[in-house]
Design a protein around this motif. Structure first.
Motif, PDB file in Angstrom:
ATOM      1  N   ASP A  87       0.865  -1.330   0.156  1.00 17.59           N
ATOM      2  CA  ASP A  87      -0.004   0.007   0.054  1.00 17.59           C
ATOM      3  C   ASP A  87       0.808   1.356  -0.117  1.00 17.59           C
ATOM      4  OD1 ASP A  87      -2.369   1.114   0.160  1.00 17.59           O
ATOM      5  OD2 ASP A  87      -2.654   1.108   2.358  1.00 17.59           O
TER       6      ASP A  87
ATOM      7  N   THR B 260      -1.484  -1.335  -4.065  1.00 12.94           N
ATOM      8  CA  THR B 260      -2.523  -0.322  -3.944  1.00 12.94           C
ATOM      9  C   THR B 260      -2.110   0.960  -3.949  1.00 12.94           C
ATOM     10  OG1 THR B 260      -2.937  -0.962  -1.757  1.00 12.94           O
ATOM     11  CG2 THR B 260      -4.372  -2.169  -3.091  1.00 12.94           C
TER      12      THR B 260
ATOM     13  N   ASN C  42      -3.550   5.351  -3.472  1.00 10.63           N
ATOM     14  CA  ASN C  42      -4.694   6.338  -3.553  1.00 10.63           C
ATOM     15  C   ASN C  42      -4.129   7.587  -3.756  1.00 10.63           C
ATOM     16  OD1 ASN C  42      -3.739   7.310  -0.679  1.00 10.63           O
ATOM     17  ND2 ASN C  42      -4.743   5.856   0.229  1.00 10.63           N
TER      18      ASN C  42
ATOM     19  N   LYS D 107      -9.704   1.930  -9.111  1.00 15.05           N
ATOM     20  CA  LYS D 107     -10.259   2.141  -7.779  1.00 15.05           C
ATOM     21  C   LYS D 107     -11.399   3.250  -7.792  1.00 15.05           C
ATOM     22  CE  LYS D 107      -7.810   1.744  -3.644  1.00 15.05           C
ATOM     23  NZ  LYS D 107      -6.805   2.396  -3.008  1.00 15.05           N
TER      24      LYS D 107
ATOM     25  N   PHE E 269     -11.845  -0.955   5.125  1.00 21.90           N
ATOM     26  CA  PHE E 269     -10.563  -0.307   5.557  1.00 21.90           C
ATOM     27  C   PHE E 269     -10.650  -0.760   7.068  1.00 21.90           C
ATOM     28  CE2 PHE E 269      -9.578   3.729   3.039  1.00 21.90           C
ATOM     29  CZ  PHE E 269      -9.622   2.936   1.671  1.00 21.90           C
TER      30      PHE E 269
ATOM     31  N   ARG F 139      -8.902   2.458   9.588  1.00 25.31           N
ATOM     32  CA  ARG F 139      -9.579   3.350   9.953  1.00 25.31           C
ATOM     33  C   ARG F 139     -10.980   3.186  10.565  1.00 25.31           C
ATOM     34  NH1 ARG F 139      -8.901   7.366   4.485  1.00 25.31           N
ATOM     35  NH2 ARG F 139      -6.857   6.788   3.898  1.00 25.31           N
TER      36      ARG F 139
ATOM     37  N   ALA G  20      -7.939  -3.498   3.532  1.00 21.53           N
ATOM     38  CA  ALA G  20      -7.182  -2.336   3.453  1.00 21.53           C
ATOM     39  C   ALA G  20      -6.864  -1.876   4.472  1.00 21.53           C
ATOM     40  CB  ALA G  20      -7.690  -1.460   2.097  1.00 21.53           C
ATOM     41  N   SER G  21      -6.036  -0.558   4.675  1.00 23.23           N
ATOM     42  CA  SER G  21      -5.808  -0.068   5.988  1.00 23.23           C
ATOM     43  C   SER G  21      -5.236  -0.970   7.053  1.00 23.23           C
ATOM     44  CB  SER G  21      -7.285   0.742   6.392  1.00 23.23           C
ATOM     45  OG  SER G  21      -6.938   1.567   7.289  1.00 23.23           O
TER      46      SER G  21
ATOM     47  N   ARG H 200      -2.563  -1.776   9.332  1.00 24.60           N
ATOM     48  CA  ARG H 200      -1.628  -1.070  10.128  1.00 24.60           C
ATOM     49  C   ARG H 200      -0.574  -1.938  10.751  1.00 24.60           C
ATOM     50  NH1 ARG H 200      -4.864   3.738  11.377  1.00 24.60           N
ATOM     51  NH2 ARG H 200      -5.698   4.104   9.043  1.00 24.60           N
TER      52      ARG H 200
ATOM     53  N   THR I 183      -3.862  -5.496   1.921  1.00 19.12           N
ATOM     54  CA  THR I 183      -2.804  -4.498   1.398  1.00 19.12           C
ATOM     55  C   THR I 183      -2.313  -3.748   2.885  1.00 19.12           C
ATOM     56  OG1 THR I 183      -2.366  -2.820  -0.250  1.00 19.12           O
ATOM     57  CG2 THR I 183      -4.240  -2.732   0.985  1.00 19.12           C
TER      58      THR I 183
HETATM   59  C1  E4P Z   1      -5.639   1.121   0.245  1.00 18.72           C
HETATM   60  O1  E4P Z   1      -6.477   0.730  -0.752  1.00 18.72           O
HETATM   61  C2  E4P Z   1      -6.345   2.083   1.175  1.00 18.72           C
HETATM   62  O2  E4P Z   1      -6.433   3.163   0.296  1.00 18.72           O
HETATM   63  C3  E4P Z   1      -5.230   2.093   2.247  1.00 18.72           C
HETATM   64  O3  E4P Z   1      -5.113   0.788   2.760  1.00 18.72           O
HETATM   65  C4  E4P Z   1      -5.886   3.290   3.075  1.00 18.72           C
HETATM   66  O4  E4P Z   1      -4.714   3.053   4.469  1.00 18.72           O
HETATM   67  P1  E4P Z   1      -4.895   4.103   5.464  1.00 18.72           P
HETATM   68  O5  E4P Z   1      -6.109   4.057   6.126  1.00 18.72           O
HETATM   69  O6  E4P Z   1      -3.773   3.700   6.540  1.00 18.72           O
HETATM   70  O7  E4P Z   1      -4.485   5.520   4.859  1.00 18.72           O
END
Ligand code: E4P
Length: 218
Positions: free
Chosen positions: A6, A26, A28, A87, A133, A136, A167-168, A170, A187
């Motif tokens: 990511d 990925t 953004n 996306k 996500f 988040r 996603a997201s 951590r 990711t």
């Molecule tokens: C990936 O597709 C997302 O945009 C990404 O994982 C967001 O991650 P974040 O919440 O750490 O910014």
């Protein structure tokens, strides 16, 4: 479970690719901005540079939020390279865009998914990937992994072909719990992947093996 990285940082993508475990990337708009890339042409060239490193699956996000604009941008992004996955944000016009683009044979990744209902809509519209996500949600005291579990359960009930892309992500426990749940893809930043490598007993054990080996050659 597939591993996507990511980031839009070429050195990190190269490093993850060199590990031999990378299945895709990925990005953004925030990650692109973080690399200090300015202007449409430079952004397109950057996506191309990422595609030239990896075997497949480079997610590139549209900026438009109206149907016509999203479709136009998606088609332009898809022309950069066959590896591009477009996306599309989880909004009403985004669902229509996913439906249209998937019927045209373009790969899509429905992003900014925070509920099972949103994931269901993306799958019904034919998204290739749906991106809930985790981090988040955790940030606002919701259970990101519980959502992943719920979506995986729903998709299995109906044999949806849409892949769940966590996603997201951590930290390493997010990754391991995603693997336990059985997501298709996770990711995360390079650090989360390399953090999986370490254990103090590995370091201690290796130091002992090397020092014992030295003794056999003294
Ligand atoms: C990936 O597709 C997302 O945009 C990404 O994982 C967001 O991650 P974040 O919440 O750490 O910014």
């Amino acid at each position: 479970m597939k591993f996507f990285i990511d980031t839009a940082n070429l050195a990190e993508i190269q490093e993850a690719h060199a590990l031999g475990i990378l299945d895709g990337v990925t990005t953004n708009p925030s990650l692109i901005a973080k690399e200090g890339i300015h202007g449409e042409e430079a952004i397109r060239n950057h996506y191309k540079a990422i595609c030239d490193i990896v075997h497949d699956n480079v997610s590139a996000e549209v900026i438009a939020t109206d149907l016509k604009g999203m479709i136009k941008e998606a088609e332009e992004l898809a022309k950069i390279d066959d590896k591009i996955v477009v996306k599309i944000p989880m909004i009403q016009e985004g669902v229509k865009a996913i439906k249209y683009l998937s019927s045209e044979g373009l790969n899509t990744n429905c992003t900014l998914v925070f509920t099972a209902g949103q994931a269901l809509l993306a799958a019904k519209a034919g998204a290739t990937y749906v991106s809930p996500f985790i981090g988040r949600l955790d940030d606002v005291a919701s259970d990101g992994l519980a959502l992943i579990e719920q979506i995986v359960h729903i998709f299995h009930q109906y044999n949806f072909t849409t892949a769940v892309l966590a996603a997201s992500v951590r930290h390493p426990m997010h990754l391991i719990q995603c693997a336990e749940i059985g997501v298709d893809v996770a990711t995360c930043p390079l650090k989360v992947i390399t953090d999986l490598l370490h254990h103090p007993l590995t370091d201690k054990g290796l130091a002992k093996f090397l020092s014992d080996h030295k003794g056999t050659h003294a």
